[in-house]
Write an enzyme that holds these catalytic residues in place. Structure first.
Site, PDB file in Angstrom:
ATOM      1  N   ASN A 108       6.912  -2.099  -0.497  1.00 22.87           N
ATOM      2  CA  ASN A 108       6.920  -2.018  -1.711  1.00 22.87           C
ATOM      3  C   ASN A 108       8.183  -2.137  -2.238  1.00 22.87           C
ATOM      4  OD1 ASN A 108       7.017   0.671  -0.931  1.00 22.87           O
ATOM      5  ND2 ASN A 108       6.001   1.460  -3.055  1.00 22.87           N
ATOM      6  N   GLU A 142       1.660  -4.988   0.612  1.00 29.74           N
ATOM      7  CA  GLU A 142       0.949  -6.154   1.107  1.00 29.74           C
ATOM      8  C   GLU A 142       1.331  -7.341   0.351  1.00 29.74           C
ATOM      9  OE1 GLU A 142       0.302  -3.224  -0.712  1.00 29.74           O
ATOM     10  OE2 GLU A 142      -1.800  -2.847  -1.074  1.00 29.74           O
ATOM     11  N   CYS A 147      -4.138  -2.394  -4.299  1.00 28.35           N
ATOM     12  CA  CYS A 147      -4.708  -2.418  -5.719  1.00 28.35           C
ATOM     13  C   CYS A 147      -5.268  -3.755  -6.010  1.00 28.35           C
ATOM     14  CB  CYS A 147      -3.345  -2.468  -6.740  1.00 28.35           C
ATOM     15  SG  CYS A 147      -2.462  -3.820  -6.827  1.00 28.35           S
ATOM     16  N   CYS A 171      -3.297  -6.744  -5.769  1.00 35.24           N
ATOM     17  CA  CYS A 171      -3.199  -7.442  -4.321  1.00 35.24           C
ATOM     18  C   CYS A 171      -4.475  -8.067  -3.771  1.00 35.24           C
ATOM     19  CB  CYS A 171      -2.755  -6.251  -3.429  1.00 35.24           C
ATOM     20  SG  CYS A 171      -0.920  -5.962  -3.763  1.00 35.24           S
TER      21      CYS A 171
END
Ligand code: THU
Length: 128
Positions: free
Chosen positions: A44, A57, A88, A91
């Site tokens: 991230n 991701e 989330c 994603c």
């Protein structure tokens, strides 16, 4: 713990050191595996303008797609936390363009491991 998990967990932990998460302090790393077994990485990357943050991701997917990969088998996601890094909604929607319902999502926290099929996390995907 399976032998293979050991290698993956070590790699995820090492990668998570590259996470740029100075605002949330929630470091996430991810390894995306293609159907042929190639691995692509993501962490991230946060920003002072919070909404510009990109999840680990999504970065792994964009890295693989940039290299021309399109067939994906599994993604590992690790959080340097007691909490599991459930992907989330944004994603999952990005993944949904490229994976089928059996795509495997393997989550690790410092305490536990849980495995899901893509369909369990996003049963009704938006498609045009
Ligand atoms: N984050 C990820 O990178 N992946 C997840 O699966 C959950 C959340 C990041 C985004 C942000 O940098 C931090 O975790 C806290 O939300």
């Amino acid at each position: 713990m399976k032998f293979n998990d050991k290698r993956i967990i070590l790699k995820l932990k090492k990668l998570s050191q590259n996470s740029y998460s100075k605002y949330s302090k929630f470091s996430v790393s991810s390894i995306l595996v293609t159907k042929k077994g190639k691995e692509f990485y993501g962490v991230n990357v946060e920003n002072a303008s919070y909404s510009l943050t990109i999840c680990a991701e999504r970065n792994a997917f964009f890295s693989a797609l940039t290299s021309g990969e399109k067939d994906f088998k599994r993604i590992y996601i690790y959080a340097n936390s007691d909490k599991l890094p459930f992907p989330c909604g944004a994603c999952l929607q990005v993944m949904s363009e490229f994976v089928d319902e059996d795509f495997e999502i393997v989550l690790f926290s410092k305490k536990e491991k849980r495995e899901f099929k893509f369909n369990e996390l996003l049963p009704k995907r938006f498609k045009l």
